[in-house]
Design an enzyme around this catalytic site. Structure first.
Site, mmCIF file in Angstrom:
data_model
loop_
_atom_site.group_PDB
_atom_site.id
_atom_site.type_symbol
_atom_site.label_atom_id
_atom_site.label_comp_id
_atom_site.label_asym_id
_atom_site.label_seq_id
_atom_site.Cartn_x
_atom_site.Cartn_y
_atom_site.Cartn_z
ATOM 1 N N ARG A 143 0.832 -1.196 0.000
ATOM 2 C CA ARG A 143 0.000 0.000 0.000
ATOM 3 C C ARG A 143 0.872 1.255 0.000
ATOM 4 O O ARG A 143 1.938 1.295 0.634
ATOM 5 C CB ARG A 143 -0.886 -0.012 1.241
ATOM 6 C CG ARG A 143 -1.935 1.111 1.315
ATOM 7 C CD ARG A 143 -2.994 0.970 0.271
ATOM 8 N NE ARG A 143 -4.191 1.749 0.602
ATOM 9 C CZ ARG A 143 -5.180 1.985 -0.252
ATOM 10 N NH1 ARG A 143 -5.117 1.514 -1.491
ATOM 11 N NH2 ARG A 143 -6.241 2.678 0.107
ATOM 12 N N THR A 182 -9.612 -0.348 -9.484
ATOM 13 C CA THR A 182 -8.457 -1.206 -9.280
ATOM 14 C C THR A 182 -8.437 -2.290 -10.345
ATOM 15 O O THR A 182 -9.222 -2.280 -11.285
ATOM 16 C CB THR A 182 -8.518 -1.878 -7.894
ATOM 17 O OG1 THR A 182 -9.848 -2.355 -7.691
ATOM 18 C CG2 THR A 182 -8.186 -0.926 -6.783
ATOM 19 N N ASP A 213 -7.780 8.264 -0.319
ATOM 20 C CA ASP A 213 -8.484 7.257 0.476
ATOM 21 C C ASP A 213 -8.463 7.591 1.965
ATOM 22 O O ASP A 213 -9.156 6.957 2.755
ATOM 23 C CB ASP A 213 -7.876 5.868 0.258
ATOM 24 C CG ASP A 213 -8.586 5.088 -0.841
ATOM 25 O OD1 ASP A 213 -9.586 5.596 -1.376
ATOM 26 O OD2 ASP A 213 -8.138 3.976 -1.165
ATOM 27 N N GLY A 250 -13.241 -0.446 -5.852
ATOM 28 C CA GLY A 250 -13.328 0.499 -4.752
ATOM 29 C C GLY A 250 -13.965 -0.118 -3.523
ATOM 30 O O GLY A 250 -13.785 -1.301 -3.228
#
Length: 645
Positions: A144, A447, A487, A540
């Site tokens: 991440r 994604t 995010d 998402g």
């Protein structure tokens, strides 16, 4: 070792010229036959009201239709499913040539960054679940993105404490959105621990593709057209995706990327250090700091890039009926939310609520089933929204996910579900005073996903993202930079001033909903048995719903993987709105679904139903004796490939 690249390039020149690109780590006829791309399903164009949903939480990318009547693909010892057939084929060729699932991921990810740049790439991040069959170990890899060391909790909220205006032209399209990319460090770590083939050779398919080009797919063309105005703000993005007159490059255009070829060649030769240090790193920092077009600069530094580390975390595994479901722990909320939803649903007899008229498209779910699953998801999202963030910064209740996943607690949550009436919005569980609060949740975006099993019995589920479609719209050295920091919660505190779990902090990883999932049979004594399923999806915050739907379809309703991913997309976050994907041929989405019996019944039960098209990109692989059965989502361009059974 370089000989393989020249063989591959020469063998595919004719196919490239014809627009039929292939990818492999060698040019063997055997791998070409094993990894053939064959048509599957009949396209149903995205048209009408169901294709025009604009809620980015449920429509993170454009809806591109549905391929009706897709059939499952049966393979022998190995299989791969990715969201684009070119990436699928590149990974499949690696498997055919003796590579592991970890090797195949490197080829798939680097190719996805070219053919699906709106969703994935080396400028973004990823989560990976990996099963090593030899050691029978399960690893979770966290790639991440992280916030820069100079970021403040108001980094996305305003330009500075003295200039409290919003970043320009938006938080997303400014430099403030760009986090330190993590995908390459993740791939490096997984390949070091589980790879067999040369790191360098695994880049050959993508390098050749960047040099010689590929035809822009209809899905990519549609996303370029939708994002053209934002892409035009960045000179590199404008030159790459748009025509000289500023119009979007159409489907079928041969898209080459010399800059990306140079970037990938450097990473292939020198490893990810070529990306995180030196010239490429400097270009990333410069692009982030750019004020061109009035953009607010970000504060990413060379030290941020050089210091990035992918992390191994403890897999989150919980029982569900006769299986063990293993998912990604936080900073992804996906594993926790999927496990919580299933733990709540385990208190109901879902097997008695199987879909009606099951066909190749998965049939039509019963209203009672959609109701139960959506209510369980509302309860799971409520806890996720309040309590889950990056646990390196914000501890979970009880310092463990087990607090949120305790059987007795989930039974109490299940008791809150009324059989004939939606709760609308669920309240989070009460774990006593906590230094956190609830607040407006940021919408999450697009994604990609890759599911792989190799001939050695290893398996990988990789979910990878640049965040929104085309990330931050910044293109540097041929690749798209993410907008992952959006995010985080823009406001650091709730209305009463309580700090939010997902507030922005220096070096922190934003919460995600990515849910790469591996499923194991459970032995009679409760021990872990054989690997049985590999699955997940892009989408998402709706990823959680897509994965739950697919697992219930396969485990409770015994659908094959293709039926499971093709089936109607439905579910809910913690809002009164329940989504029922209007792109599915079993759903009558005309007039906002007013004439569809499923929609009508749900509305009678108090659900506010949306029939906007869903944009999942699910894949699923299921063990079938000594082989595998695979399914790819008809809502995208994906394909399943492997060796003939």
């Amino acid at each position: 070792m370089r000989r393989t690249r020249h063989i591959w390039a020469g063998a595919t020149a004719a196919l490239l010229a014809a627009g039929v690109i292939t990818g492999c780590s060698s040019g063997s006829d055997q791998s070409a036959q094993a990894c053939a791309d064959t048509p599957n399903g009949t396209a149903i164009k995205a048209t009408g009201p169901a294709a025009t949903g604009t809620d980015i939480a449920t429509n993170p990318e454009i809806a591109s239709g549905y391929r009706g009547d897709m059939t499952p693909v049966r393979t022998g010892g190995y299989a791969v499913s990715a969201a684009n057939p070119i990436a699928t084929q590149a990974a499949c060729r690696v498997l055919a040539d003796g590579g592991t699932a970890a090797d195949a991921l490197v080829a798939a990810q680097t190719v996805l960054g070219l053919v699906e740049p709106q969703a994935s790439g080396i400028g973004g991040g990823a989560f990976l679940m990996y099963y090593d069959a030899t050691t029978k170990t399960l690893d979770s890899y966290d790639g991440r993105e992280t916030a820069p060391a100079a970021a403040t909790e108001n980094y996305l909220r305003w330009i500075s404490d003295t200039d409290q205006t919003a970043p320009q032209p938006s938080a997303r399209a400014s430099g403030r959105a760009i986090g330190v990319p993590g995908a390459l460090r993740l791939l490096e770590l997984a390949h070091r621990e589980h790879g067999k083939q040369s790191w360098r050779d695994l880049f050959d398919p993508a390098i050749t593709l960047a040099d010689q080009g590929f035809a822009i797919s209809p899905r990519l063309a549609g996303q370029i057209a939708e994002s053209a105005a934002d892409l035009a703000r960045d000179e590199n993005a404008k030159a790459y995706f748009l025509q000289p007159d500023g119009s979007p490059k159409p489907a079928g255009t041969n898209l080459t990327n010399p800059a990306m070829s140079k970037t990938l060649s450097a990473i292939a030769s020198d490893g990810p250090d070529a990306f995180y240090k030196g010239a490429i790193a400097q270009d990333i920092v410069d692009a982030t700091a750019s004020t061109a077009g009035g953009r607010t600069p970000g504060r990413l530094t060379l030290a941020d890039l050089a210091g990035y580390q992918a992390k191994k975390r403890t897999a989150l595994c919980n029982d569900y009926r006769t299986h063990e479901i293993c998912g990604m722990p936080n900073p992804s909320s996906g594993g926790i939310a999927v496990a919580a939803t299933l733990g709540i649903l385990e208190n109901f007899d879902l097997a008695a609520l199987a879909p009606e008229g099951v066909d190749k498209n998965g049939g039509k779910p019963k209203p009672e089933a959609v109701h139960l699953i959506s209510e369980a998801e509302r309860l799971a999202y409520a806890d996720r929204d309040k309590y889950v963030g990056d646990s390196d910064f914000i501890p979970l209740p009880g310092n463990s996910p087990n607090t949120l996943l305790n059987d007795d607690y989930l039974k109490q949550r299940a008791a809150q579900i009324k059989p004939d009436r939606s709760m609308g919005t669920a309240q989070p569980g009460d774990f006593g005073p906590v230094p956190l609060g609830t607040g407006p949740q940021q919408p999450e975006h697009g994604t990609s996903h890759v599911s792989v099993v190799d001939k050695y019995g290893n398996a990988a589920a990789l979910t990878t993202t640049v965040e929104s479609a085309f990330g931050s719209f910044h293109v540097v050295d041929g690749f798209v930079l993410n907008n992952q920091l959006t995010d985080f919660s823009t406001n650091p505190t709730s209305a009463d001033g309580t700090p939010l779990a997902n507030r922005l902090q220096p070096g922190k990883r934003p919460r995600s909903s990515m849910s790469p999932t591996l499923v194991f049979d459970k032995g009679a004594d409760g021990s872990r048995g054989q690997l049985a399923y590999v699955t997940s999806s892009p989408g998402g915050s709706v990823i959680i719903q897509f994965v739950v739907k697919t697992l219930v379809n396969m485990l409770d309703w015994k659908l094959d993987p293709q039926q499971a991913v093709s089936g109607v997309a439905f579910g809910a976050a913690n809002t009164p709105v329940t989504g029922v994907g209007g792109e599915h041929p079993a759903i009558n989405a005309a007039d906002k679904g007013n004439n569809d019996p499923l929609v009508q019944k749900l509305r009678e039960m108090g659900h506010q139903v949306s029939v906007d098209s869903q944009t999942s990109g699910l894949s699923a692989l299921q063990r079938d004796g000594s082989g595998w059965i695979g399914g790819a989502d008809p809502r995208r361009e994906g394909a399943v490939m492997g060796d003939a059974k």
